[in-house]
Design an enzyme around this catalytic site. Structure first.
Site, short mmCIF file in Angstrom:
data_model
loop_
_atom_site.label_atom_id
_atom_site.label_comp_id
_atom_site.label_asym_id
_atom_site.label_seq_id
_atom_site.Cartn_x
_atom_site.Cartn_y
_atom_site.Cartn_z
N MET A 155 8.72 -4.65 -37.83
CA MET A 155 7.45 -3.92 -38.45
C MET A 155 6.48 -4.82 -38.90
O MET A 155 6.13 -5.17 -39.86
CB MET A 155 8.07 -3.10 -39.60
CG MET A 155 6.83 -2.25 -40.29
SD MET A 155 6.28 -0.78 -38.82
CE MET A 155 7.32 0.67 -39.49
N GLY A 156 5.76 -5.54 -37.99
CA GLY A 156 4.62 -6.27 -37.97
C GLY A 156 3.28 -5.70 -37.76
O GLY A 156 3.28 -4.37 -37.87
N ARG A 157 2.25 -6.20 -37.28
CA ARG A 157 1.02 -5.60 -37.33
C ARG A 157 1.23 -4.39 -36.20
O ARG A 157 0.80 -3.32 -36.25
CB ARG A 157 -0.12 -6.62 -36.73
CG ARG A 157 -0.68 -7.41 -37.50
CD ARG A 157 -1.65 -8.52 -37.25
NE ARG A 157 -0.95 -9.45 -36.16
CZ ARG A 157 -0.24 -10.62 -36.54
NH1 ARG A 157 -0.58 -10.87 -37.88
NH2 ARG A 157 0.39 -11.25 -35.78
N ILE A 158 1.75 -4.81 -34.96
CA ILE A 158 1.76 -3.94 -34.08
C ILE A 158 2.65 -2.50 -34.05
O ILE A 158 2.52 -1.53 -33.88
CB ILE A 158 2.11 -4.56 -32.61
CG1 ILE A 158 1.10 -5.75 -32.38
CG2 ILE A 158 2.01 -3.56 -31.37
CD1 ILE A 158 1.26 -6.47 -31.04
N THR A 237 7.39 -2.94 -25.52
CA THR A 237 5.90 -3.86 -25.32
C THR A 237 5.91 -5.16 -25.89
O THR A 237 4.69 -5.73 -25.91
CB THR A 237 4.95 -2.93 -25.83
OG1 THR A 237 5.01 -2.73 -27.36
CG2 THR A 237 4.48 -1.64 -25.07
N ARG A 239 8.84 -8.33 -25.64
CA ARG A 239 9.20 -9.53 -24.52
C ARG A 239 10.35 -8.77 -23.90
O ARG A 239 11.45 -8.47 -24.52
CB ARG A 239 9.40 -10.83 -25.23
CG ARG A 239 8.40 -11.47 -25.62
CD ARG A 239 7.31 -11.91 -24.50
NE ARG A 239 6.26 -12.69 -24.86
CZ ARG A 239 5.02 -12.27 -25.22
NH1 ARG A 239 4.78 -10.90 -25.07
NH2 ARG A 239 3.81 -12.82 -25.52
N GLU A 268 9.41 -11.68 -15.45
CA GLU A 268 8.16 -11.11 -15.02
C GLU A 268 7.68 -12.21 -14.05
O GLU A 268 7.61 -13.21 -13.91
CB GLU A 268 7.31 -11.30 -16.10
CG GLU A 268 7.78 -10.13 -17.25
CD GLU A 268 6.88 -10.15 -18.38
OE1 GLU A 268 5.74 -10.50 -18.37
OE2 GLU A 268 7.07 -9.18 -19.13
N HIS A 287 2.92 -5.71 -17.66
CA HIS A 287 2.59 -6.44 -18.85
C HIS A 287 1.09 -6.33 -19.11
O HIS A 287 0.17 -7.34 -19.06
CB HIS A 287 3.26 -7.96 -18.79
CG HIS A 287 3.17 -8.41 -20.03
ND1 HIS A 287 4.00 -9.49 -20.32
CD2 HIS A 287 2.67 -8.44 -21.21
CE1 HIS A 287 3.89 -10.06 -21.45
NE2 HIS A 287 3.08 -9.42 -22.15
N ALA A 289 -0.33 -4.24 -21.87
CA ALA A 289 -0.75 -3.95 -23.22
C ALA A 289 -2.02 -4.30 -23.57
O ALA A 289 -2.75 -3.47 -24.30
CB ALA A 289 0.47 -3.94 -24.18
C1 GLV Z 1 1.10 -10.58 -24.78
O1 GLV Z 1 2.00 -10.29 -24.51
C2 GLV Z 1 0.75 -11.38 -25.89
O2 GLV Z 1 1.58 -12.02 -26.66
O3 GLV Z 1 -0.45 -11.36 -26.37
#
Ligand code: GLV
Length: 336
Positions: A155-158, A237, A239, A268, A287, A289
Site C-alpha cells: 500500500m504505497g503510492r500506487i 503491475t 514486477r 520480459e 509492461h 503501465a
Molecule cells: C516501471 O515499471 C517503473 O518502475 O517505472
C-alpha cells in the site's frame, strides 16, 4: 569540461534536451537495450549514467565505469535492476522517478482488473475468430465488482491510488498487506491491514504494488494460489518475479483462481510460445503501465534532473540512497 554521460535509450525529448545542454552525451539510439558487453564498454569514463529497468547495474558495471562515476539515474520508479548496496558502497548516488506514474499505473491496474474479470480480451478474440453467432444467455459470464473485497499487496503510492479508484468507483472494501501501516488508506478508505493469508483468503481481487526484493520474490506461488478464492482475479503491475509464473499458469488451468491481468512477466518479454499465453483467462500487456504522455514526459524530466543534480553534487530530486551522502564521490571529487 562538460561531464560525460551515457543514456541507455531514447527517452522523451524534454529530458534529453536538458541533458544535452549540460553534458557530453552518448545516447544509445537502438530500440532494443544495449547488449551487456556494449553497456559495459559505453559506461567507461562516464560521470553519470541514465538507465532503464532493462539495464542491469551491478558491481561489475559500476567498477567498469570508473572512479569518476557519481550518479546513476533510473528512468523508472522501480530500481530492482540496480544493486543499490554496491552503488552506496562505492559512493555513487542513485535516483528514480516516483510519483509521476502513480495515476497511470493505477489506471492500468484497474483496466487489467476489469479486462480479466469481464473477459474482455477473450471476447475480442471470440469476435475476431468469427465464433460470435448470437447473444448467449449462458456465455462469457464474468465476475461482479460492486461491493467486493479488494486486496492490495503493497500500500504505497500506487497501491493507494488503485484502492481509491476501486473503493470510490465500485464501493469495494479494502484489505492490504504491507510491512508498514498506511494511515491515509485506513482513514480515507477504511482500509484494513491484514496478514498475507487473510488477504489471500478474503479478497475477490488482488492487485500487486510492492517492490521486488528478496522478501517479495515468488510471493505468489502454488501455496498462495491454493488459499485464494476460485473466483479471484489477480492483477500484477509491479514486477514479474513477485509471481511464480508456472504456478500462476497451474492456478489458472486448475481453476484455483478465475483470471489474471498482468502488465509484467518473468522474464520480459515473455516467450510468445509460453503456454500461459494460450490460456483464455489471462490478459498480458507488455509492461506499459506508465505509458501515458504526461507520465513519460515527467519521468524524463525527473530522470534528467536527478542526473544533473548528481553530476553537480546537489541532492537528487528523488534519491533512492540518500545514505550515500557522507561518502558520495561527487563531494569527495569536488574537495580533492
Ligand atoms: C516501471 O515499471 C517503473 O518502475 O517505472
Amino acid at each position: 569540461m562538460a561531464p560525460r554521460v551515457f543514456v541507455s535509450r531514447v527517452i522523451p525529448e524534454i529530458g534529453l534536451r536538458k541533458i544535452q545542454q549540460h553534458c557530453d552525451m552518448d545516447l544509445w539510439t537502438d530500440p532494443l537495450p544495449p547488449p551487456r558487453e556494449e553497456l559495459l564498454r559505453r559506461v567507461q569514463g562516464c560521470h553519470g549514467i541514465l538507465t532503464l529497468l532493462t539495464d542491469t547495474v551491478d558491481a561489475e558495471l559500476l567498477d567498469r565505469a570508473g572512479e569518476q562515476l557519481v550518479v546513476v539515474s533510473n528512468f523508472a520508479v522501480g530500481f530492482n535492476n540496480i544493486d543499490i548496496q554496491a552503488a552506496t558502497q562505492r559512493g555513487i548516488a542513485v535516483g528514480n522517478t516516483p510519483g509521476v506514474l502513480t495515476d497511470a499505473t493505477a489506471d492500468m491496474a484497474v483496466a487489467l482488473l476489469l479486462a480479466a474479470a469481464r473477459r474482455v480480451v477473450e471476447g475480442h478474440r471470440y469476435t475476431l475468430s468469427g465464433q460470435w453467432k448470437t447473444w448467449e444467455p449462458l456465455g462469457h459470464i464474468g465476475q461482479d465488482l460492486v461491493g467486493k473485497t479488494l486486496g492490495i499487496v503493497g500500500m504505497g503510492r500506487i497501491g493507494l491510488a488503485t484502492a481509491k479508484r476501486l473503493h470510490r468507483g465500485w464501493d469495494m472494501k479494502v484489505l492490504y498487506y504491507d510491512i508498514r501501516p498506511n494511515l491515509q488508506a485506513e482513514q480515507e478508505l477504511g482500509a484494513q491491514r491484514v496478514d498475507f493469508d487473510t488477504l489471500l483468503e478474503n479478497a475477490d481481487f488482488i492487485s500487486i504494488h510492492t517492490n521486488l526484493d528478496d522478501s517479495t520474490r515468488g510471493l505468489f506461488n502454488r501455496e498462495a494460489f491454493r488459499k485464494m478464492k476460485s473466483t479471484a482475479v489477480l492483477v500484477n503491475t509491479a514486477r514479474g518475479p513477485i509471481v511464480v509464473q508456472e504456478d500462476l499458469r497451474w492456478a489458472l488451468e486448475q481453476g484455483e483462481i478465475f483470471a489474471a491481468g498482468l502488465d509484467v512477466t518473468d522474464p520480459e518479454p515473455i516467450d510468445p510460445q509460453d503456454p500461459l499465453l494460450r490460456l483464455p483467462n489471462v490478459v498480458v500487456a507488455p509492461h506499459i503501465a506508465s505509458a501515458t504522455v504526461t507520465s513519460r514526459n515527467r519521468m524524463a524530466e525527473i530522470a534528467a534532473q536527478n542526473l544533473l543534480a548528481g553530476l553537480e553534487g546537489r541532492p537528487l530530486v528523488a534519491w533512492v540512497n540518500p545514505e550515500v551522502e557522507p561518502h558520495w564521490r561527487a563531494r569527495k571529487n569536488a574537495s580533492s
